[in-house]
Design a protein around this motif. Structure first.
Motif, mmCIF file in Angstrom:
data_model
loop_
_atom_site.group_PDB
_atom_site.id
_atom_site.type_symbol
_atom_site.label_atom_id
_atom_site.label_comp_id
_atom_site.label_asym_id
_atom_site.label_seq_id
_atom_site.Cartn_x
_atom_site.Cartn_y
_atom_site.Cartn_z
ATOM 1 N N HIS A 25 56.338 46.302 22.711
ATOM 2 C CA HIS A 25 56.786 47.590 22.264
ATOM 3 C C HIS A 25 55.406 48.625 22.079
ATOM 4 N N ARG A 26 54.427 48.599 23.071
ATOM 5 C CA ARG A 26 53.519 49.404 23.118
ATOM 6 C C ARG A 26 53.832 50.585 24.211
ATOM 7 N N ASN A 27 53.441 51.766 24.119
ATOM 8 C CA ASN A 27 53.907 52.661 24.863
ATOM 9 C C ASN A 27 52.615 53.717 24.811
ATOM 10 N N TYR A 28 52.431 54.245 26.279
ATOM 11 C CA TYR A 28 51.212 54.956 26.617
ATOM 12 C C TYR A 28 51.605 56.276 27.438
ATOM 13 N N LYS A 29 50.575 57.259 27.111
ATOM 14 C CA LYS A 29 50.865 58.572 27.698
ATOM 15 C C LYS A 29 49.804 58.966 28.592
ATOM 16 N N PHE A 30 50.115 59.146 29.772
ATOM 17 C CA PHE A 30 48.823 59.591 30.771
ATOM 18 C C PHE A 30 48.972 60.878 31.120
ATOM 19 N N GLU A 31 47.970 61.705 30.905
ATOM 20 C CA GLU A 31 47.940 63.200 31.401
ATOM 21 C C GLU A 31 46.629 63.868 31.531
ATOM 22 N N ASP A 32 46.194 64.259 32.665
ATOM 23 C CA ASP A 32 45.085 64.812 32.696
ATOM 24 C C ASP A 32 43.887 63.831 32.851
ATOM 25 N N SER A 33 44.174 62.672 33.295
ATOM 26 C CA SER A 33 43.016 61.654 33.759
ATOM 27 C C SER A 33 42.830 61.067 32.205
ATOM 28 N N LYS A 34 43.616 61.294 31.330
ATOM 29 C CA LYS A 34 43.449 60.806 29.925
ATOM 30 C C LYS A 34 44.660 59.724 29.575
ATOM 31 N N VAL A 35 44.587 58.981 28.720
ATOM 32 C CA VAL A 35 45.484 58.089 28.212
ATOM 33 C C VAL A 35 45.535 57.771 26.819
ATOM 34 N N SER A 36 46.660 57.940 26.008
ATOM 35 C CA SER A 36 46.539 57.681 24.659
ATOM 36 C C SER A 36 47.910 57.044 24.297
ATOM 37 N N SER A 37 47.880 56.273 23.324
ATOM 38 C CA SER A 37 49.114 55.659 22.416
ATOM 39 C C SER A 37 50.020 56.359 22.146
ATOM 40 N N ILE A 38 51.412 55.949 22.183
ATOM 41 C CA ILE A 38 52.385 56.763 21.616
ATOM 42 C C ILE A 38 53.012 55.620 20.792
ATOM 43 N N ARG A 39 53.383 56.174 19.254
ATOM 44 C CA ARG A 39 54.071 55.383 18.471
ATOM 45 C C ARG A 39 55.633 55.322 18.580
ATOM 46 N N LYS A 40 56.064 56.798 18.770
ATOM 47 C CA LYS A 40 57.497 56.572 19.082
ATOM 48 C C LYS A 40 57.705 57.339 20.125
ATOM 49 N N LEU A 41 58.911 56.959 20.922
ATOM 50 C CA LEU A 41 59.105 57.551 22.221
ATOM 51 C C LEU A 41 60.186 58.653 21.868
ATOM 52 N N GLN A 42 59.956 59.714 22.764
ATOM 53 C CA GLN A 42 60.883 60.820 22.624
ATOM 54 C C GLN A 42 60.969 61.460 24.082
ATOM 55 N N PHE A 43 62.271 61.818 24.246
ATOM 56 C CA PHE A 43 62.643 62.400 25.536
ATOM 57 C C PHE A 43 62.191 63.639 25.557
ATOM 58 N N LYS A 44 61.539 64.062 26.977
ATOM 59 C CA LYS A 44 61.155 65.308 27.181
ATOM 60 C C LYS A 44 61.267 65.460 28.794
ATOM 61 N N ARG A 45 61.714 66.488 29.026
ATOM 62 C CA ARG A 45 62.354 66.568 30.475
ATOM 63 C C ARG A 45 61.171 66.448 31.572
ATOM 64 N N GLN A 46 59.910 66.860 30.971
ATOM 65 C CA GLN A 46 58.678 66.945 32.035
ATOM 66 C C GLN A 46 57.723 65.817 31.784
ATOM 67 N N ASN A 47 58.385 64.798 30.979
ATOM 68 C CA ASN A 47 57.733 63.551 31.156
ATOM 69 C C ASN A 47 58.310 62.353 32.055
ATOM 70 N N TYR A 48 57.736 61.723 32.740
ATOM 71 C CA TYR A 48 58.240 60.754 33.663
ATOM 72 C C TYR A 48 57.955 59.327 33.048
ATOM 73 N N PHE A 49 59.104 58.537 32.930
ATOM 74 C CA PHE A 49 59.119 57.244 32.339
ATOM 75 C C PHE A 49 59.251 56.028 33.187
ATOM 76 N N VAL A 50 58.144 55.189 33.037
ATOM 77 C CA VAL A 50 58.016 53.895 33.865
ATOM 78 C C VAL A 50 58.046 52.720 32.720
ATOM 79 N N SER A 51 58.738 51.647 33.205
ATOM 80 C CA SER A 51 58.757 50.381 32.542
ATOM 81 C C SER A 51 58.348 49.296 33.665
ATOM 82 N N PHE A 52 58.602 47.913 33.124
ATOM 83 C CA PHE A 52 58.474 46.732 34.079
ATOM 84 C C PHE A 52 59.287 45.540 33.536
ATOM 85 N N VAL A 53 59.874 44.679 34.462
ATOM 86 C CA VAL A 53 60.432 43.439 33.971
ATOM 87 C C VAL A 53 59.342 42.527 34.266
ATOM 88 N N ALA A 54 59.242 41.573 33.009
ATOM 89 C CA ALA A 54 58.343 40.301 33.264
ATOM 90 C C ALA A 54 58.900 39.376 34.351
#
Length: 512
Positions: A25-54
């Motif tokens: 349950h850790r999420n990060y936002k990558f934008e303009d060569s910077k990364v920052s953590s996100i506490r709560k996921l929110q849907f925004k159409r301009q965001n691209y969402f990626v995950s993985f399966v262990a």
């Protein structure tokens, strides 16, 4: 390469990439060569969402099918192969993904990635309730492909990635920049903590354990912690060595050029020495330079690789195995509904001039729909019949497998008896010779022994030394020279006498 991607500008549709680790349950936002953590996921159409399966939640296996199979029948053929060759439960619903690779033989070779539908729903149902779409869900072993696609690692080599996470610890192999093999081991960070408590015989503070482990690794200055952790990592790397040996033999790999070791907590101090001593592999920490700014001292490498995978996926989606069941719909003009609306508008505009053409087209569509419905009914009946046949075959396979297992147990028991008799007659080593060899080692390193005892295949060597370095070198020498014969060395009873400052105790050596 970067310039070419910039010309296409596929990323202009999206403002940022959101990477989701739904295990921790850790999420990060990558934008303009910077990364920052996100506490709560929110849907925004301009965001691209990626995950993985262990890796632990996947069945990954290569299969081969005949080249005569048409592309439209390929998915069904691969599904049949999965059930026939991998022993999937006919009563369980699976998600089966695949990708083709070049291999040996006359047929077409595919790598299957299989996940139980129930596990998938458990893992992603909460995301689905929060977000409209999850654009890309990548099998964790395939995330390393992004390192080669972005020239972070050289393709013409064989690499091994060992990654420790709370939910899974996986060994992944790549050859010439392509996925080769991966295997989960029962030493996730949570399992490492539980096993450590078993070794010490008591429950220890979990937060303190991981605080010390993250900061100092295996080379901690806490003596008791270090001794027990060394014993634990001996177990871990013995297991890893078996997997490395299997991979080299099964995939005909002569040399593994480099090993990378990392964890979600950061680099593990001292792990590189284990790779060298137990595996004979040159190893470095898994901390790659992604050229992305961050305010955190360490971010799980999986998030960086998810970000790179998303950018490659925009250009070449056909190269990816995407487990997302909630993909973003295409732009309006490429959707079936959009095309229908556009076609309807054009038809209405032309209706006044071509009424007969419109009616004819409508009739043709109705006939086509009727034909498709009849075809669907026919195919469904065939599929039901084959599922019934498949269930019967699986029962027969299980019956034969059970019978084979019983015969195998009988055979292995007799085999072990014959091997034991042979070893006693042919390979038996005189204990006096072995004790004499140990005595030479003691003398070589200035370590004294006042008593040497052997019980069955176990030797108890009482030792005294004024230097812990001499004792350490002695143990290394014995381990090196008799590695083929030794099953286990126990140094738990060796300690420093607080009165005399001598190191004394009993070295226990158990032969195979």
């Amino acid at each position: 390469m970067a310039k070419k991607k910039a010309e296409k500008k596929p990323e202009n549709r999206f403002q940022s990439v959101i990477t989701i680790d739904n295990y921790n349950h850790r999420n990060y936002k990558f934008e303009d060569s910077k990364v920052s953590s996100i506490r709560k996921l929110q849907f925004k159409r301009q965001n691209y969402f990626v995950s993985f399966v262990a890796n632990k939640d996947l069945i990954i296996a290569p299969v081969s099918v005949s080249r005569s199979i048409e592309d439209e029948d390929l998915e069904g053929a691969l599904e049949d192969k999965a059930y026939d060759e991998l022993g999937l439960d006919a009563a369980t619903e699976y998600i089966i993904k695949y990708r083709e690779f070049f291999g040996e033989g006359d047929g077409r070779n595919f790598q299957l990635f299989i996940m139980e539908k129930e596990k998938y729903n458990e893992l992603y149902s909460d995301i689905r309730n929060t977000l409209k779409y999850v654009d890309l869900i990548v099998p964790a072993p395939l995330l390393y492909q992004s390192l080669y696609d972005n020239n972070i690692l050289e393709k013409k080599k064989v690499h091994c990635f060992l990654y420790f996470a709370e939910y899974d610890t996986t060994l992944t192999f790549y050859q010439d920049g392509e996925y080769l093999y991966s295997k989960s081991i029962n030493y996730s960070l949570k399992q490492i903590y539980d096993r450590y408590c078993e070794i010490v015989g008591k429950s220890v503070d979990e937060k303190q354990f991981f605080r010390i482990f993250q900061k100092e690794g295996v080379k901690t200055t806490h003596l008791e912690f270090q001794q027990n952790l060394i014993k634990l990592f001996n177990e871990i790397f013995i297991t890893i060595n078996d997997i490395v040996i299997y991979t080299k033999r099964a995939y005909k790999v002569d040399v593994i050029d480099q090993m990378f070791i990392g964890s979600e907590l950061g680099p593990i101090s001292g792990a590189d020495e284990y790779a060298q001593n137990y595996l004979g592999l040159y190893s470095i920490p898994m901390t790659f330079d992604f050229k992305i700014e961050s305010d955190e001292w360490y971010i799980d490498q999986m998030h960086y690789m998810m970000n790179l995978s998303a950018q490659t996926y925009w250009d070449e989606p056909e190269r990816f195995v995407n487990f997302s069941l909630y993909p973003r719909p295409p732009i309006f003009v490429k959707r079936a509904s959009g095309q229908f609306i556009i076609s309807l508008i054009l038809a209405l505009l032309a209706a006044s001039a071509y009424p007969l053409f419109f009616l004819g087209s409508s009739y043709a569509i109705d006939m086509k729909n009727k034909q498709l419905r009849e075809e669907q009914q026919r195919v469904s009946a065939i599929a039901t019949r084959y599922r019934r046949i498949l269930a019967q075959k699986l029962k027969e396979i299980k019956r034969l497998s059970d019978k084979r297992a019983l015969l195998k147990v009988t055979y292995e028991g007799k085999e072990k008896t014959l091997v034991s008799v042979y070893n006693k007659k042919v390979n038996y080593n005189l204990k006096s010779n072995q004790l004499a060899a140990f005595a030479k080692n003691f003398k070589k390193y200035g370590v004294h022994s006042n008593k040497m005892v052997s019980i069955n295949d176990t030797y108890y060597l009482s030792l005294i030394s004024n230097s812990d370095e001499n004792v350490t070198e002695l143990i290394k020498d014995i381990t090196k020279n008799y590695s083929k014969d030794i099953k286990m060395i126990n140094i738990d009873e060796i300690s420093q006498d607080s009165n005399s400052s001598l190191y004394q105790g009993v070295l226990k050596v158990e032969l195979k």
